[in-house]
Scaffold this active site. Structure first.
Site, PDB file in Angstrom:
ATOM      1  CB  SER A   1      -0.649  -0.246   1.241  1.00  0.00           C
ATOM      2  OG  SER A   1      -1.412   1.191   1.332  1.00  0.00           O
TER       3      SER A   1
ATOM      4  CE1 TYR B   1      -4.686  -1.860   4.882  1.00  0.00           C
ATOM      5  CE2 TYR B   1      -3.747   0.146   4.202  1.00  0.00           C
ATOM      6  CZ  TYR B   1      -4.316  -0.799   3.920  1.00  0.00           C
ATOM      7  OH  TYR B   1      -4.369  -1.355   2.492  1.00  0.00           O
TER       8      TYR B   1
HETATM    9  N1  LIG Z   1      -8.698  -0.351  -2.236  1.00  0.00           N
HETATM   10  C1  LIG Z   1      -7.588   0.360  -1.676  1.00  0.00           C
HETATM   11  O1  LIG Z   1      -7.761   1.532  -1.642  1.00  0.00           O
HETATM   12  C2  LIG Z   1      -6.360  -0.379  -1.488  1.00  0.00           C
HETATM   13  C3  LIG Z   1      -5.271   0.804  -1.309  1.00  0.00           C
HETATM   14  C4  LIG Z   1      -3.865  -0.127  -1.323  1.00  0.00           C
HETATM   15  C5  LIG Z   1      -4.029  -1.291  -0.884  1.00  0.00           C
HETATM   16  N2  LIG Z   1      -5.103  -2.194  -0.996  1.00  0.00           N
HETATM   17  C6  LIG Z   1      -4.756  -3.647  -0.515  1.00  0.00           C
HETATM   18  O2  LIG Z   1      -5.203  -4.273  -1.649  1.00  0.00           O
HETATM   19  C7  LIG Z   1      -5.809  -5.695  -1.225  1.00  0.00           C
HETATM   20  C8  LIG Z   1      -7.191  -5.728  -1.809  1.00  0.00           C
HETATM   21  O3  LIG Z   1      -7.985  -4.712  -1.491  1.00  0.00           O
HETATM   22  P1  LIG Z   1      -9.451  -4.442  -2.214  1.00  0.00           P
HETATM   23  O4  LIG Z   1      -9.650  -3.196  -1.855  1.00  0.00           O
HETATM   24  O5  LIG Z   1      -9.710  -5.385  -3.527  1.00  0.00           O
HETATM   25  O6  LIG Z   1     -10.394  -5.214  -1.078  1.00  0.00           O
HETATM   26  P2  LIG Z   1     -11.730  -6.218  -0.904  1.00  0.00           P
HETATM   27  O7  LIG Z   1     -12.103  -6.077   0.393  1.00  0.00           O
HETATM   28  O8  LIG Z   1     -12.427  -5.416  -2.067  1.00  0.00           O
HETATM   29  O9  LIG Z   1     -11.218  -7.430  -1.256  1.00  0.00           O
HETATM   30  C9  LIG Z   1     -10.267  -8.340  -0.349  1.00  0.00           C
HETATM   31  C10 LIG Z   1     -10.809  -9.651  -0.226  1.00  0.00           C
HETATM   32  O10 LIG Z   1      -9.773 -10.331   0.420  1.00  0.00           O
HETATM   33  C11 LIG Z   1     -10.773 -11.568   1.298  1.00  0.00           C
HETATM   34  N3  LIG Z   1     -10.072 -11.827   2.354  1.00  0.00           N
HETATM   35  C12 LIG Z   1     -10.219 -11.235   3.645  1.00  0.00           C
HETATM   36  N4  LIG Z   1      -9.627 -12.049   4.487  1.00  0.00           N
HETATM   37  C13 LIG Z   1      -9.191 -12.919   3.760  1.00  0.00           C
HETATM   38  C14 LIG Z   1      -8.533 -14.291   4.525  1.00  0.00           C
HETATM   39  N5  LIG Z   1      -8.218 -14.375   5.728  1.00  0.00           N
HETATM   40  N6  LIG Z   1      -8.285 -15.085   3.691  1.00  0.00           N
HETATM   41  C15 LIG Z   1      -8.592 -15.151   2.206  1.00  0.00           C
HETATM   42  N7  LIG Z   1      -9.135 -14.054   1.694  1.00  0.00           N
HETATM   43  C16 LIG Z   1      -9.718 -12.973   2.528  1.00  0.00           C
HETATM   44  C17 LIG Z   1     -12.155 -10.702   1.174  1.00  0.00           C
HETATM   45  O11 LIG Z   1     -13.177 -11.837   1.320  1.00  0.00           O
HETATM   46  C18 LIG Z   1     -12.143 -10.093  -0.115  1.00  0.00           C
HETATM   47  O12 LIG Z   1     -12.659 -10.890  -1.173  1.00  0.00           O
HETATM   48  C19 LIG Z   1      -5.579  -5.625   0.324  1.00  0.00           C
HETATM   49  O13 LIG Z   1      -4.465  -6.140   0.725  1.00  0.00           O
HETATM   50  C20 LIG Z   1      -5.452  -4.048   0.469  1.00  0.00           C
HETATM   51  O14 LIG Z   1      -5.072  -3.668   1.838  1.00  0.00           O
HETATM   52  C21 LIG Z   1      -6.174  -1.658  -1.160  1.00  0.00           C
END
Ligand SMILES: NC(=O)c1ccc[n+]([C@@H]2O[C@H](COP(=O)([O-])OP(=O)(O)OC[C@H]3O[C@@H](n4cnc5c(N)ncnc54)[C@H](O)[C@@H]3O)[C@@H](O)[C@H]2O)c1
Length: 258
Positions: free
Chosen positions: A144, A157
């Protein structure tokens, strides 16, 4: 360029958001993708989106904090595909709060998924990648912008994502001679259910204003799109990135240019 033809890929958390877009992009480039998520329904939806285009994917339930379950999923992939070529450690969860607003339970929950889960998946994947012929593979971690800089109210986080960055670099260095590459992606805000859920929970009734505020955080004036992150993940997994390891890629609409 950027073909993943004939490769097998495991993408964690690909039942939603960025992981879903990565699974779709990998399958589109010719990989067979194992769509792994704690939420099987989400994983099945992703697989349906992929298979309707004629590409190849399988849905699996996986909690990345369960080491034995990870071994089972990897064994299934190896039984079917012969090797594990790509692991994307994408599953992650968020937390809002300063140090004073963070509880021990919060700490355990976030670190369990964002750090221990990524460690378990990486360990199982490296073990497999060392034992297959030809030896090697690619790991892409979802870090991130919070891995690189401080974000208000994201004490825990950012701590967890800072650890993801360091795990990326250490794994890359330890296995640089084993034909294993490991890199991470550091996105600014990306519009996914992760963001919508956060707005709903923390700003009920003010979702629209907060969405705009979060969009303006990026100098480009909007959030990223999951498919924009997926395009970078395709590059990092491809043979065109053969010289790239131990790196962190910002994809942030200009945030770090300031
Ligand atoms: N969306 C943002 O702004 C953003 C920015 C920077 C980084 N990220 C990172 O990107 C990644 C994905 O984020 P996103 O926005 O697509 O999130 P999201 O919540 O849309 O998707 C995350 C997925 O991970 C699954 N998950 C959660 N815990 C789990 C576990 N223990 N085992 C298996 N699956 C699990 C959830 O069911 C979900 O389908 C994350 O690591 C997040 O920290 C997101």
């Amino acid at each position: 360029m950027f073909s993943l033809e004939g490769k097998s890929a495991l993408v964690t958390g690909s039942g939603s958001g960025i992981g879903r877009a990565i699974a779709q992009a990998y399958a589109n480039q010719g990989a067979t993708v194992w769509v792994a998520d704690i939420n099987l329904e989400g994983a099945e939806e992703t697989v349906a989106l992929i298979t309707e285009t004629g590409a190849k994917a399988h849905a699996v339930t996986l909690n990345i904090t369960d080491a034995a379950a990870i071994d089972t999923v990897i064994q299934t992939i190896v039984d079917e595909a012969g090797s594990l070529d790509i692991l994307v450690n994408n599953a992650g969860i968020s937390h809002i709060g300063t140090v004073l607003e963070t509880t021990e339970d919060d700490w355990d929950r976030i670190m369990e998924v964002n750090c221990k889960g990524l460690f378990f998946c990486s360990k199982a994947a490296v073990k497999q990648m060392l034992n297959q012929e030809p030896k090697g593979g690619v790991i892409v971690n979802m870090a991130s912008l919070g891995s690189l800089l401080a974000v208000y109210d994201r004490f825990l986080y950012c701590a967890s994502k800072g650890a993801v960055l360091q795990m990326t670099k250490c794994l890359a260095l330890d296995h640089v001679k084993d034909n294993i590459r490991c890199n991470c992606i550091c996105p600014a805000r990306v519009h996914t259910p992760f963001v919508d859920g956060y707005l709903e929970k923390n700003y009920p009734g003010q979702e629209k204003e907060m969405f705009e505020k979060l969009s303006e955080y990026q100098p480009i004036g909007r959030m990223g799109k999951p498919e924009e992150i997926a395009a970078l993940a395709v590059y990092l997994a491809s043979d065109e990135a053969a010289f790239v390891t131990g790196s962190a890629y910002n994809i942030d609409g200009g945030v770090l240019a300031i």
